[in-house]
Design a protein around this motif. Structure first.
Motif: not given
Length: 463
Positions: A381-382, A401-406, A424-425, A429
């Motif tokens: 993430p990030g 990917l991280g949740a925000e990227e998804w 989802v990593k 998070q």
């Protein structure tokens, strides 16, 4: 998808209180006025919990109580995620097994979303490259091999030509001439399966824990399939002079014995620097490749083993690369995406920045957008400058990917449809919304949704 109908002790918050207290440990987050987040897995055959120190007897009992409840309910495993507020109010999410989710080995993450049923990562789909005209080793000596075996097993009655032909038909291969000699001499399984002394004589004669003719098998990739979370980030590598192809397995790797843990096989599909019928060792702790131990069965039986071969993979650009690594320079570790990019790149991992010379970022994916073989991207993430650049990677089959990227990809309708699996990593998070994101991804492939039970409770204020 939230389940409102389940009712049993494992679905009651009180059953989870001891486990959650265990994982909070010193509870530094809540003592500092912040919510604490914990996650893990508990299954009928084991558990994966991130907790400080050793578990007390009471804590082990709490975990065992949940395992017994799972067994009573016929549930193999449950993943859980909890957010504990400073005042003790707690939201707990229990994630139940799904046919579309493959657990991530050793981690409390949600697991891998299998978007195409039955799909395997590319290294486990690879078949051996054909090498027409590959020859047996000069050391392969049928007369010497048979004479040596008959001296060691003077009264043995081996397999008939018909039995050997039946084994070849079952395996779908033609055995090497040395293997045929071996089984013409070695006594039939029924002659020594209940006789420990006879079994030892056979094992000593061959040089390993030997398998009878009817127990021969092809060591194909299925027997070493580690799951998407590991398989997607690995790559087959066979240097031009390699004796053994760097595969997960091959229909031409014919397992005939063990050393008590690893498998010996006769290799009928050798690498460009190998011999037809050479003997290899398939390490049970490795997922790809095998070690050459003898150029021929004759050498193996006579104890003429090969020395370990040098690893020449460092002479070529790596197919698996890590950017932003906290572990410094090394083969496959790069400071920038530009440095990692080359036409043979298959797997790119972008790791979390941790200061020092590898703290550059976030990273653009533009340098790898046109690479023809890139099939796996994992990014903490990030770490990505623009998640939408993922849409330009047209050959991806696995994406983590991280949740925000998804969230960015889903909102833009930019999730690559070439994917066969995804993850989802969730470490560091907010854990509870992850199931909703995962279900949105699954819906794009019309896969079964994940069921989550949401519980609420109170653990009291931080100590």
């Amino acid at each position: 998808m939230v389940d409102q109908e389940r009712s049993s002790s494992v679905r009651d918050f009180v059953a989870w209180e001891p486990v959650l207290r265990l994982m909070l440990g010193g509870d530094a987050h809540r003592r500092a006025g912040r919510s604490a987040r914990v996650a893990g897995r508990i299954g009928r055959s084991g558990w994966s919990l991130a907790h400080p120190g050793r578990m007390s007897a009471a804590q082990q009992t709490a975990v065992e109580d949940i395992r017994r409840a799972l067994a009573r309910d016929g549930v193999e495993e449950v993943a859980f995620r909890a957010e504990v507020r400073p005042d003790g109010r707690t939201g707990l999410g229990l994630v139940w097994p799904s046919p579309a989710v493959e657990p991530a080995l050793g981690y409390p993450d949600l697991g891998v979303l299998v978007l195409v049923e039955g799909a395997r990562a590319e290294p486990w789909r690879q078949l051996p490259d054909p090498l027409p005209g590959v020859a047996s080793a000069p050391s392969a000596d049928l007369e010497l091999l048979e004479r040596t075996l008959r001296e060691r097993l003077p009264d043995a009655v081996g397999a008939t030509e018909e039995e050997i032909a039946a084994a070849e038909a079952r395996l779908g291969v033609t055995l090497s001439d040395e293997m045929k000699v071996l089984y013409r001499v070695i006594p039939r399984w029924e002659d020594w399966r209940d006789d420990h002394a006879a079994m030892e004589r056979v094992n000593t004669a061959v040089g390993c824990e030997f398998s009878a003719l009817e127990h021969l098998y092809s060591a194909d990739g299925a027997m070493r399939h580690p799951g998407w979370d590991l398989a997607a980030t690995d790559a087959v590598d066979t240097p031009p002079d390699a004796a053994v192809q760097g595969l997960a397995g091959s229909p031409g790797w014919i397992g005939f014995g063990t050393n008590g843990g690893d498998e010996f096989a006769v290799d009928l599909t050798p690498g460009p620097g190998g011999y037809f019928g050479q003997v290899i060792l398939i390490d049970h702790e490795q997922s790809l490749g095998a070690e050459l131990v003898a150029d021929s069965l004759t050498d193996f039986v006579l104890g003429r083993m090969r020395e370990e071969q040098p690893d020449r993979r460092r002479d070529r650009p790596p197919a698996v690369a890590t950017v932003g690594s906290r572990y410094g320079h090394g083969h496959g570790h790069f400071e920038t995406v530009e440095a990692a990019a080359h036409p043979a790149l298959e797997v790119l991992s972008v790791e979390a920045r941790d200061g020092g010379p590898f703290s550059r970022g976030p990273f653009s994916l533009a340098p790898v957008a046109c690479l023809p073989r890139l099939r796996t991207l994992t990014a903490f993430p990030g770490t990505l400058a623009d998640p939408l650049e993922v849409a330009g990677l047209t050959g991806l089959e696995f994406l983590e990917l991280g949740a925000e990227e998804w969230r960015v990809l889903l909102d833009a309708g930019a999730v690559p449809r070439t994917l066969k699996a995804a993850a989802v990593k969730v470490r560091d998070q907010d854990h509870l919304p992850v199931v909703d994101i995962a279900n949105e991804i699954l819906a794009l492939w019309d896969r079964p949704r994940i069921v989550q039970t949401l519980l609420e409770g109170d653990l009291g204020p931080a100590a």
